[in-house]
Design a protein around this motif. Structure first.
Motif, PDB file in Angstrom:
ATOM      1  N   ARG A 230      -2.648   3.435  -3.544  1.00  0.00           N
ATOM      2  CA  ARG A 230      -2.491   2.323  -4.483  1.00  0.00           C
ATOM      3  C   ARG A 230      -2.034   1.101  -3.719  1.00  0.00           C
ATOM      4  O   ARG A 230      -1.398   1.230  -2.680  1.00  0.00           O
ATOM      5  CB  ARG A 230      -1.456   2.664  -5.560  1.00  0.00           C
ATOM      6  CG  ARG A 230      -2.002   3.562  -6.661  1.00  0.00           C
ATOM      7  CD  ARG A 230      -0.958   3.723  -7.721  1.00  0.00           C
ATOM      8  NE  ARG A 230       0.355   3.863  -7.088  1.00  0.00           N
ATOM      9  CZ  ARG A 230       1.504   3.811  -7.746  1.00  0.00           C
ATOM     10  NH1 ARG A 230       1.492   3.589  -9.039  1.00  0.00           N
ATOM     11  NH2 ARG A 230       2.643   3.974  -7.117  1.00  0.00           N
TER      12      ARG A 230
ATOM     13  N   ASP B  99     -10.431  -1.857  -2.016  1.00  0.00           N
ATOM     14  CA  ASP B  99      -9.744  -0.753  -2.696  1.00  0.00           C
ATOM     15  C   ASP B  99     -10.662   0.202  -3.436  1.00  0.00           C
ATOM     16  O   ASP B  99     -10.471   1.403  -3.422  1.00  0.00           O
ATOM     17  CB  ASP B  99      -8.710  -1.321  -3.668  1.00  0.00           C
ATOM     18  CG  ASP B  99      -7.843  -2.338  -2.978  1.00  0.00           C
ATOM     19  OD1 ASP B  99      -6.980  -1.913  -2.202  1.00  0.00           O
ATOM     20  OD2 ASP B  99      -8.066  -3.550  -3.191  1.00  0.00           O
TER      21      ASP B  99
ATOM     22  N   LEU C 248       0.825  -1.211   0.000  1.00  0.00           N
ATOM     23  CA  LEU C 248       0.000   0.000   0.000  1.00  0.00           C
ATOM     24  C   LEU C 248       0.860   1.262   0.000  1.00  0.00           C
ATOM     25  O   LEU C 248       1.732   1.436   0.853  1.00  0.00           O
ATOM     26  CB  LEU C 248      -0.901  -0.008   1.246  1.00  0.00           C
ATOM     27  CG  LEU C 248      -2.003   1.048   1.269  1.00  0.00           C
ATOM     28  CD1 LEU C 248      -3.078   0.736   0.250  1.00  0.00           C
ATOM     29  CD2 LEU C 248      -2.602   1.158   2.670  1.00  0.00           C
TER      30      LEU C 248
ATOM     31  N   ALA D 147      -3.224  -3.017  -2.310  1.00  0.00           N
ATOM     32  CA  ALA D 147      -4.423  -3.779  -1.987  1.00  0.00           C
ATOM     33  C   ALA D 147      -4.778  -3.667  -0.506  1.00  0.00           C
ATOM     34  O   ALA D 147      -3.915  -3.755   0.357  1.00  0.00           O
ATOM     35  CB  ALA D 147      -4.214  -5.241  -2.350  1.00  0.00           C
TER      36      ALA D 147
END
Ligand SMILES: Nc1ncnc2c1ncn2[C@@H]1O[C@H](COP(=O)(O)OP(=O)(O)O)[C@@H](O)[C@H]1O
Ligand SMILES: [Mg+2]
Lengths: 296, 236
Positions: free
Chosen positions: B57, B68, B10, B59
């Motif tokens: 950005r 997401d 992430l 998961a």
């Protein structure tokens, strides 16, 4: 003689009618500014468009303005949705800091365009609706039916909206978004949808107000400006997000203008409105900006 | 066992500025996981990204399901609920309105009355002040309100961002007691906190953040006993 005038119930009634109209128009702007921080300086133009809806409904089909009012409100919703799709979601994406300044410029431009389109379509010459002008006497006060309708409908709509904000989950969501949009998202409120709903309601209320006020106002493409000013007085004086406070402020503004004219001369009417606007900005210079900062 | 909440690779930030980089973490069901690190390490940004408030950005999953694409309100509907840094109560709304609005998510809307009664039972101070504007509450009371508000949404994972920030020591202790109590009742919690000592002492697991990345992790007590961590974060 002045004392008699001040104490006259006739004057009180006039002030209430004017003030209720301002309160209604201001309520619409309060919903839009409060939830989205959009400085809609074209708010009064929605009143103008609503007035034309009432005028043409009456002229073409004989439909009385109170019955045209829902149509004017529907036009408000359509315009809100068109604006939302065409412009606002891009504007809203630009970041919270710039939204007020950007929206001010955008709405200023739109206002001029709408006014000139109205002048093109309907000519600039003022029109008047002659309907519901029978005089009713209540407690020694001469009231036209149209003014009674304006007072009752305006107070009913303001009251209904204020109750709805307290008593319904969507109303409470609107209050939460006005108070703190980020926190509203955190607790699970669908903020974009609430904003859209408030935009619809705000525009609908302005259109509805216009249809009612068409019965007592000169209808023309440029009639909206004083209502824009009045609406800003309402939200600054009443306090951002305090929709109830705004309704009180609208009534107060009606009293200032009606009693101010009674003590001076009708030619001072506009000056009293704009004078109050300037005075409010001087006395509460923190006005919008401060209220917005507290919430952010 | 599937983690209640997990993030993989992430990255998150504001506009062009990437603040959190390539973070991978997992919060096991029913555990209290701590997120510690100095000011500006990126803890709030990471929690904001998990809640959907900060663009990210990578998961994020809840019980294996991806979150997401979900907006903040949709994540609340799924059970991920944040108590934000600085409490963020609705200052102009009453205590009761603050709580009621937190039952907006369709999943819990029907339980609003029951949950309200439970929150008032847990926090009698809030009950006493139910008609008072939230902005007039003390800092500690506002923190209770912020936690109570989150509980109205029946979280499956509670994200707590510095719940004791700028509270008097005695109030801070009360907040830690509340957190311990929630943990004991089986709630899954991910908490960022300044009071590293107390937090590590009670956490099942902890992640150490610095400059936007996770630099270390381990059982809370184990981290507490490490000399380098003592030096860097505990001033010992
Ligand atoms: N809204 C924001 N816009 C831009 N940068 C931000 C914003 N919020 C935080 N930052 C930056 O991100 C970094 C991490 O901040 P934050 O996540 O608040 O750290 P922590 O919660 O660990 O103190 C800091 O350098 C901070 O300046
Ligand atoms: Mg932080």
């Amino acid at each position: 003689m002045t004392m008699d005038l001040i104490a006259s119930p006739q004057l009180l009634f006039s002030a209430l009618v004017l003030g209720a109209g301002y309160a209604l128009v201001g309520l619409g702007l309060n919903l839009v500014y409060g939830t989205m921080r959009l400085l809609n300086v074209g708010h009064g133009d929605l009143v103008m468009l609503g007035a034309y809806v009432a005028f043409w409904c009456f002229a073409l089909t004989g439909l009385p303005p109170p019955l045209a009012a829902p149509l004017a409100a529907a036009l408000g919703v359509l315009l809100a949705e068109a604006l939302h799709r065409g412009l606002l979601h891009r504007l809203l994406g630009a970041g919270a800091e710039r939204i007020e300044a950007n929206s001010l410029l955008v709405f200023f431009g739109l206002s001029i365009i709408v006014q000139n389109l109205a002048a093109l379509a309907f000519t600039a010459s003022p029109r008047a609706l002659r309907t519901l002008d029978d005089v009713v006497h209540v407690a020694g006060v001469a009231m036209t039916e149209s003014r009674i309708v304006i007072l009752l409908v305006a107070l009913a709509v303001c009251g209904g909206v204020l109750i709805g904000l307290r008593a319904t989950v969507w109303g409470l969501a609107i209050k939460a978004v006005i108070d703190n949009g980020r926190a509203a998202a955190v607790v699970g409120v669908d903020v974009p949808r609430v904003r859209r709903l408030a935009l619809w309601a705000g525009f609908a209320i302005a259109g509805l107000a216009g249809a009612l006020l068409a019965m007592v106002e000169q209808i023309g493409p440029f009639m909206g400006f004083p209502y824009t000013i009045a609406a800003f007085v309402v939200i600054i004086l009443g306090g951002l997000g305090r929709l109830g406070g705004g309704v009180v402020a609208g009534l107060l503004l009606g009293f200032v203008q009606v009693y101010g004219v009674a003590l001076t001369a009708p030619t001072f009417s506009s000056m009293l409105l704009y004078g109050t606007f300037v005075a409010v900005l001087l006395l509460r210079p923190q006005g919008l900006a401060r209220a917005a900062r507290i919430r952010s | 066992m599937t983690a209640a909440l997990a993030a993989t690779g992430l990255s998150a930030g504001y506009g062009a500025a990437v603040v959190v980089r390539d973070v991978t973490l997992a919060v096991a069901p029913g555990t209290l996981v701590a997120l510690v690190g100095s000011n500006g390490a990126g803890k709030s940004t990471l929690l904001g990204a998990l809640a959907g408030l900060v663009a990210a950005r990578g998961a994020v999953t809840l019980g294996g399901r991806p979150l997401d694409a979900l907006a903040p309100y949709e994540r609340v509907e799924q059970g991920v609920v944040l108590v934000p840094e600085g409490r963020q109560v609705f200052a102009g709304l009453t205590v009761e309105e603050n709580l009621r609005i937190a039952a907006f998510a369709p999943r819990v809307r029907g339980h609003a009355a029951r949950n309200l009664a439970r929150v008032f039972e847990r926090f009698p101070r809030l009950d006493e002040r139910r008609d008072q504007a939230a902005g007039t509450l003390s800092g500690g009371e506002q923190q209770m309100l912020a936690i109570g508000r989150a509980l109205m949404a029946e979280p499956s994972v509670l994200l707590l961002d510095e719940p004791t920030l700028s509270l008097a020591p005695i109030t801070a202790r009360a907040v830690f007691d509340i957190v311990a109590d929630l943990r004991a009742q089986g709630l899954t919690i991910l908490m960022a906190e300044q009071d590293v000592h107390r937090t590590l002492a009670m956490a099942d697991h902890a992640y150490l953040m610095a400059s936007g990345t996770i630099v270390d992790e381990g059982a809370g007590r184990a981290l507490l006993d490490r000399a380098d961590i003592k030096r860097a974060y505990l001033g010992l």
